[in-house]
Scaffold this motif. Structure first.
Motif, PDB file in Angstrom:
ATOM      1  N   HIS A  86      -4.458  13.039   0.995  1.00 30.11           N
ATOM      2  CA  HIS A  86      -3.096  13.086   0.470  1.00 30.11           C
ATOM      3  C   HIS A  86      -2.699  11.819  -0.284  1.00 30.11           C
ATOM      4  CE1 HIS A  86      -2.639  16.732   2.746  1.00 30.11           C
ATOM      5  NE2 HIS A  86      -2.924  16.111   3.869  1.00 30.11           N
ATOM      6  N   ILE A  87      -3.608  10.844  -0.353  1.00 33.44           N
ATOM      7  CA  ILE A  87      -3.304   9.635  -1.123  1.00 33.44           C
ATOM      8  C   ILE A  87      -3.312   9.996  -2.609  1.00 33.44           C
ATOM      9  CG2 ILE A  87      -4.070   7.318  -1.738  1.00 33.44           C
ATOM     10  CD1 ILE A  87      -5.316   7.088   1.007  1.00 33.44           C
ATOM     11  N   PRO A  89       3.750   7.443   4.283  1.00 33.71           N
ATOM     12  CA  PRO A  89       2.596   8.309   4.543  1.00 33.71           C
ATOM     13  C   PRO A  89       2.999   9.562   5.294  1.00 33.71           C
ATOM     14  CG  PRO A  89       2.555   6.385   5.980  1.00 33.71           C
ATOM     15  CD  PRO A  89       3.627   6.139   4.964  1.00 33.71           C
ATOM     16  N   ASP A 117      -3.540   9.839  -6.687  1.00 30.46           N
ATOM     17  CA  ASP A 117      -4.362   9.077  -7.614  1.00 30.46           C
ATOM     18  C   ASP A 117      -3.565   7.894  -8.170  1.00 30.46           C
ATOM     19  OD1 ASP A 117      -6.359  10.914  -7.215  1.00 30.46           O
ATOM     20  OD2 ASP A 117      -5.845  12.104  -8.984  1.00 30.46           O
ATOM     21  N   LYS A 118      -4.272   6.852  -8.539  1.00 29.04           N
ATOM     22  CA  LYS A 118      -3.621   5.647  -9.048  1.00 29.04           C
ATOM     23  C   LYS A 118      -2.759   5.983 -10.269  1.00 29.04           C
ATOM     24  CE  LYS A 118      -4.566   0.887 -10.445  1.00 29.04           C
ATOM     25  NZ  LYS A 118      -5.624  -0.137 -10.671  1.00 29.04           N
ATOM     26  N   THR A 140      -6.561  10.813   4.212  1.00 23.06           N
ATOM     27  CA  THR A 140      -6.788  10.218   2.894  1.00 23.06           C
ATOM     28  C   THR A 140      -6.749  11.233   1.756  1.00 23.06           C
ATOM     29  OG1 THR A 140      -9.195  10.401   3.204  1.00 23.06           O
ATOM     30  CG2 THR A 140      -8.142   8.322   3.831  1.00 23.06           C
ATOM     31  N   GLY A 158       0.824  -1.199   0.000  1.00 28.24           N
ATOM     32  CA  GLY A 158       0.000   0.000   0.000  1.00 28.24           C
ATOM     33  C   GLY A 158       0.861   1.253   0.000  1.00 28.24           C
ATOM     34  N   ARG A 159       0.459   2.262  -0.770  1.00 30.36           N
ATOM     35  CA  ARG A 159       1.264   3.476  -0.883  1.00 30.36           C
ATOM     36  C   ARG A 159       1.260   4.287   0.408  1.00 30.36           C
ATOM     37  NH1 ARG A 159       0.446   6.310  -6.723  1.00 30.36           N
ATOM     38  NH2 ARG A 159       2.365   7.303  -6.064  1.00 30.36           N
ATOM     39  N   PHE A 160       0.264   4.021   1.268  1.00 28.77           N
ATOM     40  CA  PHE A 160       0.195   4.771   2.515  1.00 28.77           C
ATOM     41  C   PHE A 160       0.327   3.869   3.734  1.00 28.77           C
ATOM     42  CE2 PHE A 160      -1.272   9.365   2.578  1.00 28.77           C
ATOM     43  CZ  PHE A 160      -0.471   9.675   1.484  1.00 28.77           C
ATOM     44  N   CYS A 161       0.907   2.708   3.563  1.00 25.53           N
ATOM     45  CA  CYS A 161       1.188   1.813   4.685  1.00 25.53           C
ATOM     46  C   CYS A 161       2.535   2.197   5.278  1.00 25.53           C
ATOM     47  CB  CYS A 161       1.213   0.363   4.227  1.00 25.53           C
ATOM     48  SG  CYS A 161       1.825  -0.785   5.475  1.00 25.53           S
TER      49      CYS A 161
END
Length: 356
Positions: free
Chosen positions: A255-256, A211, A258-259, A253, A23-26
């Motif tokens: 700041h997550i 993150p 886009d894919k 969230t 996960g990009r934010f893990c």
């Protein structure tokens, strides 16, 4: 997870090692991605003088980029172009990489660009290396002009915040509002040059592959309220921020990315389409050996972080060998257990007698 068993037949020790979720934010997976990216950049980037520059904009413009996230795709290019135009006028091609940040220490939306550039570059004929220095004033003006021009160009596509809607978001009013910010001095911070890229790479890696909030900063969560600490840049002191769980999730969230969105981008002789041709010339002119990054695997990362060999049995010091692999629940299946996971409670699966 994977199960490792001791290679000594007389030893019964086993170890479970969880797979990463990627996960990009893990925060856990982010640590691994950060160290891998840092190691790769330290090996690839040329050893020369580098300068770190931070491109900011007035806070009143932040919400426009939050509501119109397609604009974020242009920010790195606009920041890099201010330097590339000046460098090209001097007959030089520098190496540049940028990182987009959208968050402040308290997780508020704060759009800015971090950029690192070589204080020198290839001459246009690729025959020599020439020193290069940038002055702050021209860069500030070019950056300010580029952002205002971008917003004017996309006026008909923009979603406006309530503050602008209240004043009437006609093109005339919007242009007048932009002009008021154009008259201000925009802050572009030039850090002191470093004789190596390592400091800049380590700094950017902490914020682009992980993150915006480290787990160590979370002080309290009871399912309803969240408390975390952050460093206040104005007072240089740590403060506590308290909010509801819903507000925290919104702050976090937003700041997550886009894919498929690339947070880190490369320009000049580091641009992906030319680096295969130009980087060897840079190494040659700087009298440096060409290096390939050595992949940083889980055992090496564990050794680097904790100073111990994870593939060594803690009982008899024999080598651990892979024995089994177990697949976990899918992301869709995990959604029904989100509350237990958030509170670190055991999950009882229907087909199992014991908790997961």
């Amino acid at each position: 997870y994977a199960i490792f068993r001791c290679s000594n037949s007389q030893c019964s020790h086993t170890k479970r090692v969880c797979f990463s979720c990627k996960g990009r934010f893990c925060p856990t997976c982010g640590k691994k991605l950060t160290e891998q990216w840092i190691q790769k950049q330290k090996a690839i980037l040329p050893k020369t003088a580098w300068q770190h520059i931070t491109f900011t904009m007035p806070g009143e413009l932040w919400e426009l980029f939050n509501l119109n996230r397609f604009l974020l795709n242009d920010l790195s290019r606009l920041a890099a172009n201010t330097l590339l135009k000046i460098a090209k006028s001097k007959g030089i091609i520098p190496g540049i990489f940028t990182a987009l940040h959208t968050f402040g220490r308290d997780l508020k939306w704060n759009t800015h660009i971090h950029l690192s550039t070589t204080q020198g570059g290839l001459t246009l004929d690729y025959s020599s290396w020439k020193s290069l220095y940038f002055k702050a004033d021209p860069i500030k003006k070019m950056w300010r002009y580029a952002i205002i021009r971008l917003l004017r160009k996309h006026y008909h596509q923009l979603v406006f915040p309530e503050s602008l809607q209240a004043m009437g978001a006609s093109y005339t009013n919007f242009n007048r509002w932009l002009n008021s910010h154009y008259q201000k001095t925009w802050n572009v911070h030039f850090a002191k040059p470093n004789q190596s890229h390592k400091k800049n790479v380590s700094y950017l890696g902490r914020y682009t592959k992980r993150p915006p909030l480290a787990m160590s900063r979370l002080e309290h969560y009871d399912g309803h309220k969240v408390i975390f600490n952050y460093l206040d840049h104005k007072t240089k002191t740590y403060r506590r921020f308290t909010c509801s769980a819903d507000e925290f999730m919104h702050r976090f969230t937003q700041h997550i990315p886009d894919k498929g969105f690339r947070m880190i981008r490369y320009y000049g002789f580091l641009a992906n389409r030319v680096r295969g041709k130009l980087l060897p010339k840079v190494y040659n002119l700087l009298d440096q050996a060409e290096k390939n990054a050595i992949p940083l695997r889980w055992p090496e990362l564990h050794k680097q972080t904790f100073g111990s060999n994870p593939m060594e049995c803690i009982l008899c010091r024999s080598k651990l060998i892979l024995a089994e692999r177990h697949a976990g629940l899918s992301q869709k299946a995990l959604h029904q257990y989100h509350r237990q996971l958030a509170l670190q409670k055991p999950i009882y699966l229907p087909s199992q007698d014991q908790a997961a």
